[in-house]
Write an enzyme that holds these catalytic residues in place. Structure first.
Site, PDB file in Angstrom:
ATOM      1  CB  ALA A  27      -0.938   0.000   1.205  1.00  0.00           C
ATOM      2  CG  ASP A  28       3.186   2.792   3.350  1.00  0.00           C
ATOM      3  OD1 ASP A  28       2.658   3.913   3.323  1.00  0.00           O
ATOM      4  OD2 ASP A  28       3.263   2.112   4.381  1.00  0.00           O
TER       5      ASP A  28
END
Length: 375
Positions: free
Chosen positions: A165-166
């Site tokens: 996600a990051d």
């Protein structure tokens, strides 16, 4: 050689992972990146560990090469004034504070773009600039649906082992910044690039989401197998696990012959991919029986010789041997730092910035003199 972003100045207020991952890639492409950190403690990841290397967090070392570090206390009027002066000289500002923080500090996009109309202001957040909610990788992965389709069919949902996600958000931030720089070169107009983490996660669902939205087919966990192609997944062999990617009917003929079962490709229910998907369990019984008796390395040789894509599941230690790692001086002055390079090549440009990950505040005087010396 200089990189394609040579001459581009990036003022980087980001910390932890998504923003620093993005700005490291901008630095690798030749941009001058100035990392703004809190006095005394700096980026949160400086304390993330273990593991540490010569007293420095390996997490921090992995995503901060190519940057100069300066310390500014944004809670003070003097600090905010310095930040505003630097933003006037920047081409790009990037931040990933909780939404509303930069606005309350007087460093939001409206203020800084009024001072510098050509500025590209990139804001990374969990759910968009208008939602004052923190975004953490684990939470975003879960809300983005990836864990619901990751793991064994009868097992629990599983997040990706890497912080996708990051990391994906960082890549989308780079993409948005580069697009805005191109428009600026054409029109002279700056931009606000708003990058919500949740949007990046949902974008990764691609064909999984399309099957649901356009055919009413809800995806499910299939372990390491593919919902629409078969055989395309992981199989156990004598000494471990083997990935086999039979992407079309022609490859299935070659695969069946290579594993000593040519008759499988002549069986009507296995001839076409759609039918193989429908009869995957029955087909897998034949495949699993045929794979007994050889190791991963032996099957890789057999299948690759037959033109069938196959490979092992490597450990991290094995995986990093496959790329030309880049080396920088360790910020402690002891030894070196090894990291993975920029994952693409542009002519003969370097695949990593020259500067090593910086010590906290190591470039205060250098940056202030270079950027604000004439003020």
């Amino acid at each position: 050689m200089t990189g394609p972003l040579d001459g581009v100045r990036v003022l980087d207020f980001s910390r932890v992972l998504a923003g620093p991952f993005a700005t490291m890639h901008l630095a690798d492409l030749g941009a001058e990146v100035v990392k703004v950190e809190r006095p005394e403690t700096g980026d949160d990841t400086r304390s993330f560990g273990p593991p540490f290397s010569a007293g420095v967090s390996t997490y921090f070392l992995s995503i901060n090469r190519g940057k100069r570090s300066i310390t500014i206390d944004l809670k003070t009027e003097a600090g905010r004034e310095t930040a505003m002066k630097l933003a006037e000289k920047a081409d790009v500002v990037i931040e990933n504070f909780r939404p509303g923080v930069m606005d309350r500090l007087g460093l939001g996009p409206d203020v800084l773009r009024a001072l510098n109309p050509e500025l590209i202001y990139c804001s990374i957040s969990g759910f968009g600039r208008d939602v004052e909610r923190a975004g953490y990788d684990l939470v975003i992965q879960g809300m983005g649906g990836i864990p619901s389709i990751t793991g064994e069919p009868e097992g629990e949902p599983a997040k990706c082992g890497a912080s996708i996600a990051d990391l994906v958000t960082g890549l989308y931030a780079v993409q948005g910044i580069l697009a805005a720089l191109q428009r600026k070169n054409t029109t002279g107009e700056g931009a606000l690039v708003d990058v919500p983490m949740i949007d990046g996660q949902v974008a990764l669902l691609t064909y999984h989401a399309s099957g649901l939205l356009n055919a009413g087919k809800a995806p499910a966990r299939l372990g390491n197998h593919h919902p629409s192609i078969h055989p395309y997944g992981t199989y156990r062999v004598d000494d471990g696990h083997l990935n086999i990617a039979v992407g079309n009917d022609r490859l299935f003929v070659a695969f069946a012959k290579a594993i000593g079962k040519p008759q499988l490709s002549e069986e009507p229910k296995f001839q076409a991919n759609a039918s193989r998907v429908a009869h995957r369990e029955e087909l897998d019984e034949f495949i699993e029986a045929a794979l007994v008796g050889r190791t991963v390395a032996e099957w890789c040789e057999v299948l690759l010789d037959a033109g069938v894509p196959a490979g092992p599941i490597n450990s991290v230690a094995e995986a990093v041997k496959q790329v030309d790692l880049v080396s920088h001086a360790h910020p402690s002055g002891e030894g070196e730092v090894l990291t993975a390079p920029l994952p693409y090549r542009i002519d003969g440009a370097p695949r990593a910035a020259d500067l090593p990950p910086p010590c906290l505040g190591a470039h205060n005087d250098e940056v202030l003199n270079a950027w604000l010396g004439d003020d």
